[in-house]
Design a protein around this motif. Structure first.
Motif, PDB file in Angstrom:
ATOM      1  N   LYS A 117      -1.130  40.393  13.417  1.00  0.00           N
ATOM      2  CA  LYS A 117      -1.653  39.022  13.447  1.00  0.00           C
ATOM      3  C   LYS A 117      -3.172  39.070  13.540  1.00  0.00           C
ATOM      4  O   LYS A 117      -3.721  39.680  14.446  1.00  0.00           O
ATOM      5  CB  LYS A 117      -1.113  38.268  14.669  1.00  0.00           C
ATOM      6  CG  LYS A 117       0.382  38.107  14.659  1.00  0.00           C
ATOM      7  CD  LYS A 117       0.836  37.457  15.958  1.00  0.00           C
ATOM      8  CE  LYS A 117       2.358  37.478  16.028  1.00  0.00           C
ATOM      9  NZ  LYS A 117       2.835  37.121  17.368  1.00  0.00           N
ATOM     10  N   TYR A 118      -3.838  38.405  12.601  1.00  0.00           N
ATOM     11  CA  TYR A 118      -5.298  38.386  12.655  1.00  0.00           C
ATOM     12  C   TYR A 118      -5.760  37.525  13.826  1.00  0.00           C
ATOM     13  O   TYR A 118      -5.117  36.549  14.216  1.00  0.00           O
ATOM     14  CB  TYR A 118      -5.903  37.924  11.334  1.00  0.00           C
ATOM     15  CG  TYR A 118      -5.503  36.543  10.886  1.00  0.00           C
ATOM     16  CD1 TYR A 118      -6.190  35.425  11.342  1.00  0.00           C
ATOM     17  CD2 TYR A 118      -4.452  36.357  10.002  1.00  0.00           C
ATOM     18  CE1 TYR A 118      -5.835  34.160  10.930  1.00  0.00           C
ATOM     19  CE2 TYR A 118      -4.089  35.088   9.583  1.00  0.00           C
ATOM     20  CZ  TYR A 118      -4.780  33.994  10.052  1.00  0.00           C
ATOM     21  OH  TYR A 118      -4.429  32.729   9.648  1.00  0.00           O
ATOM     22  N   GLU A 119      -6.894  37.945  14.398  1.00  0.00           N
ATOM     23  CA  GLU A 119      -7.400  37.260  15.579  1.00  0.00           C
ATOM     24  C   GLU A 119      -8.854  37.639  15.817  1.00  0.00           C
ATOM     25  O   GLU A 119      -9.240  38.787  15.640  1.00  0.00           O
ATOM     26  CB  GLU A 119      -6.562  37.687  16.794  1.00  0.00           C
ATOM     27  CG  GLU A 119      -7.093  37.229  18.126  1.00  0.00           C
ATOM     28  CD  GLU A 119      -6.313  37.786  19.313  1.00  0.00           C
ATOM     29  OE1 GLU A 119      -6.064  37.010  20.232  1.00  0.00           O
ATOM     30  OE2 GLU A 119      -5.987  38.996  19.325  1.00  0.00           O
ATOM     31  N   ILE A 120      -9.637  36.654  16.219  1.00  0.00           N
ATOM     32  CA  ILE A 120     -10.985  36.876  16.747  1.00  0.00           C
ATOM     33  C   ILE A 120     -11.052  36.040  18.021  1.00  0.00           C
ATOM     34  O   ILE A 120     -10.854  34.826  17.964  1.00  0.00           O
ATOM     35  CB  ILE A 120     -12.098  36.385  15.801  1.00  0.00           C
ATOM     36  CG1 ILE A 120     -11.949  36.925  14.398  1.00  0.00           C
ATOM     37  CG2 ILE A 120     -13.469  36.744  16.369  1.00  0.00           C
ATOM     38  CD1 ILE A 120     -12.880  36.266  13.383  1.00  0.00           C
ATOM     39  N   ARG A 121     -11.318  36.696  19.144  1.00  0.00           N
ATOM     40  CA  ARG A 121     -11.424  35.924  20.387  1.00  0.00           C
ATOM     41  C   ARG A 121     -12.458  36.553  21.315  1.00  0.00           C
ATOM     42  O   ARG A 121     -12.716  37.745  21.255  1.00  0.00           O
ATOM     43  CB  ARG A 121     -10.087  35.806  21.090  1.00  0.00           C
ATOM     44  CG  ARG A 121      -9.526  37.089  21.622  1.00  0.00           C
ATOM     45  CD  ARG A 121      -8.188  36.852  22.344  1.00  0.00           C
ATOM     46  NE  ARG A 121      -7.499  38.100  22.561  1.00  0.00           N
ATOM     47  CZ  ARG A 121      -7.652  38.860  23.656  1.00  0.00           C
ATOM     48  NH1 ARG A 121      -8.468  38.475  24.615  1.00  0.00           N
ATOM     49  NH2 ARG A 121      -6.992  39.992  23.765  1.00  0.00           N
ATOM     50  N   GLU A 122     -13.023  35.707  22.145  1.00  0.00           N
ATOM     51  CA  GLU A 122     -13.993  36.163  23.129  1.00  0.00           C
ATOM     52  C   GLU A 122     -13.282  36.511  24.429  1.00  0.00           C
ATOM     53  O   GLU A 122     -12.344  35.843  24.834  1.00  0.00           O
ATOM     54  CB  GLU A 122     -15.023  35.071  23.416  1.00  0.00           C
ATOM     55  CG  GLU A 122     -15.953  34.823  22.252  1.00  0.00           C
ATOM     56  CD  GLU A 122     -16.966  33.753  22.566  1.00  0.00           C
ATOM     57  OE1 GLU A 122     -18.129  34.099  22.844  1.00  0.00           O
ATOM     58  OE2 GLU A 122     -16.580  32.568  22.518  1.00  0.00           O
ATOM     59  N   ARG A 123     -13.767  37.572  25.045  1.00  0.00           N
ATOM     60  CA  ARG A 123     -13.300  37.969  26.378  1.00  0.00           C
ATOM     61  C   ARG A 123     -14.558  38.340  27.130  1.00  0.00           C
ATOM     62  O   ARG A 123     -15.063  39.460  26.994  1.00  0.00           O
ATOM     63  CB  ARG A 123     -12.334  39.147  26.265  1.00  0.00           C
ATOM     64  CG  ARG A 123     -11.820  39.630  27.590  1.00  0.00           C
ATOM     65  CD  ARG A 123     -10.766  38.642  28.084  1.00  0.00           C
ATOM     66  NE  ARG A 123      -9.916  39.293  29.049  1.00  0.00           N
ATOM     67  CZ  ARG A 123      -9.741  38.826  30.275  1.00  0.00           C
ATOM     68  NH1 ARG A 123     -10.313  37.714  30.659  1.00  0.00           N
ATOM     69  NH2 ARG A 123      -8.963  39.463  31.108  1.00  0.00           N
ATOM     70  N   GLY A 124     -15.126  37.372  27.868  1.00  0.00           N
ATOM     71  CA  GLY A 124     -16.423  37.607  28.484  1.00  0.00           C
ATOM     72  C   GLY A 124     -17.466  37.773  27.395  1.00  0.00           C
ATOM     73  O   GLY A 124     -17.556  36.965  26.481  1.00  0.00           O
ATOM     74  N   ARG A 125     -18.220  38.859  27.439  1.00  0.00           N
ATOM     75  CA  ARG A 125     -19.231  39.113  26.401  1.00  0.00           C
ATOM     76  C   ARG A 125     -18.683  39.961  25.257  1.00  0.00           C
ATOM     77  O   ARG A 125     -19.398  40.269  24.311  1.00  0.00           O
ATOM     78  CB  ARG A 125     -20.478  39.764  26.993  1.00  0.00           C
ATOM     79  CG  ARG A 125     -20.320  41.184  27.458  1.00  0.00           C
ATOM     80  CD  ARG A 125     -21.701  41.769  27.816  1.00  0.00           C
ATOM     81  NE  ARG A 125     -21.712  43.211  27.725  1.00  0.00           N
ATOM     82  CZ  ARG A 125     -21.873  43.910  26.596  1.00  0.00           C
ATOM     83  NH1 ARG A 125     -22.036  43.298  25.460  1.00  0.00           N
ATOM     84  NH2 ARG A 125     -21.869  45.231  26.618  1.00  0.00           N
ATOM     85  N   SER A 126     -17.405  40.331  25.334  1.00  0.00           N
ATOM     86  CA  SER A 126     -16.781  41.144  24.281  1.00  0.00           C
ATOM     87  C   SER A 126     -16.009  40.266  23.297  1.00  0.00           C
ATOM     88  O   SER A 126     -15.442  39.247  23.680  1.00  0.00           O
ATOM     89  CB  SER A 126     -15.807  42.154  24.884  1.00  0.00           C
ATOM     90  OG  SER A 126     -16.471  43.072  25.722  1.00  0.00           O
ATOM     91  N   ILE A 127     -15.987  40.720  22.057  1.00  0.00           N
ATOM     92  CA  ILE A 127     -15.166  40.086  21.026  1.00  0.00           C
ATOM     93  C   ILE A 127     -13.980  41.019  20.777  1.00  0.00           C
ATOM     94  O   ILE A 127     -14.164  42.218  20.556  1.00  0.00           O
ATOM     95  CB  ILE A 127     -15.955  39.917  19.702  1.00  0.00           C
ATOM     96  CG1 ILE A 127     -17.193  39.046  19.906  1.00  0.00           C
ATOM     97  CG2 ILE A 127     -15.060  39.374  18.595  1.00  0.00           C
ATOM     98  CD1 ILE A 127     -16.928  37.638  20.318  1.00  0.00           C
TER      99      ILE A 127
END
Length: 170
Positions: A117-127
């Motif tokens: 599954k394609y995904e782009i998400r932020e986790r704090g300052r990380s992508i």
């Protein structure tokens, strides 16, 4: 640097060929594979890449020595620094490990595959970036990602239509 990112090719030679044609047409400087090539015979298609290929093993990559010797799979985890961006690549079989890399904030970009599954998400300052699956077997969508380290942008592209599926500035 423009980086092409792919995962979960699963021996689908026509889909791999389409991804390679796309990366070559975009003039990427590097291609990263987040695992699940499956068998060494995929070298035939990967040898058509104009850019260098770097990648990690996935949970379906059984013939590891063959993959190391033919397409240059390096390990289960790959760390890179490009244009000041710290990048880690793993297949992502264990969600706790993916989240640990993201939570650590040691990396600007955490590249993973496995879920198809394609995904782009932020986790704090990380992508956290999953380009989706090249093979199209699970989701029905063949996709890859482009990471522009100078513009600090990432986008996911549908290989069949050329349409963007996701975009984020880093």
């Amino acid at each position: 640097m423009l980086i092409g990112i792919m995962s979960d090719t699963h021996d689908n030679l026509p889909a791999i060929s389409k991804a390679i044609e796309f990366f070559n047409s975009e003039n990427v400087d590097l291609v990263i594979h987040a695992g699940d090539y499956v068998a060494p015979f995929v070298k035939k298609e990967f040898s058509k890449l104009k850019a260098p290929l770097r990648g990690v093993f996935g949970n379906n990559d059984g013939e590891k020595e063959g993959l190391k010797n033919t397409v240059g799979v390096e390990d289960e985890i790959l760390e890179l620094e490009v244009d000041g961006l710290r990048i880690v690549v793993l297949h992502g079989t264990n969600e706790k490990i993916v989240e640990a890399f993201a939570k650590s904030q040691l990396y600007d970009v955490v590249i993973r595959g496995h879920t198809h599954k394609y995904e782009i998400r932020e986790r704090g300052r990380s992508i956290v970036l999953n380009p989706g699956e090249v093979c199209g077997y699970v989701s029905g969508v063949k996709s890859v990602a482009l990471l522009d380290t100078r513009k600090r942008e990432v986008k996911i592209v549908n290989l069949d239509t050329g349409e963007p599926l996701g975009f984020m500035s880093i």
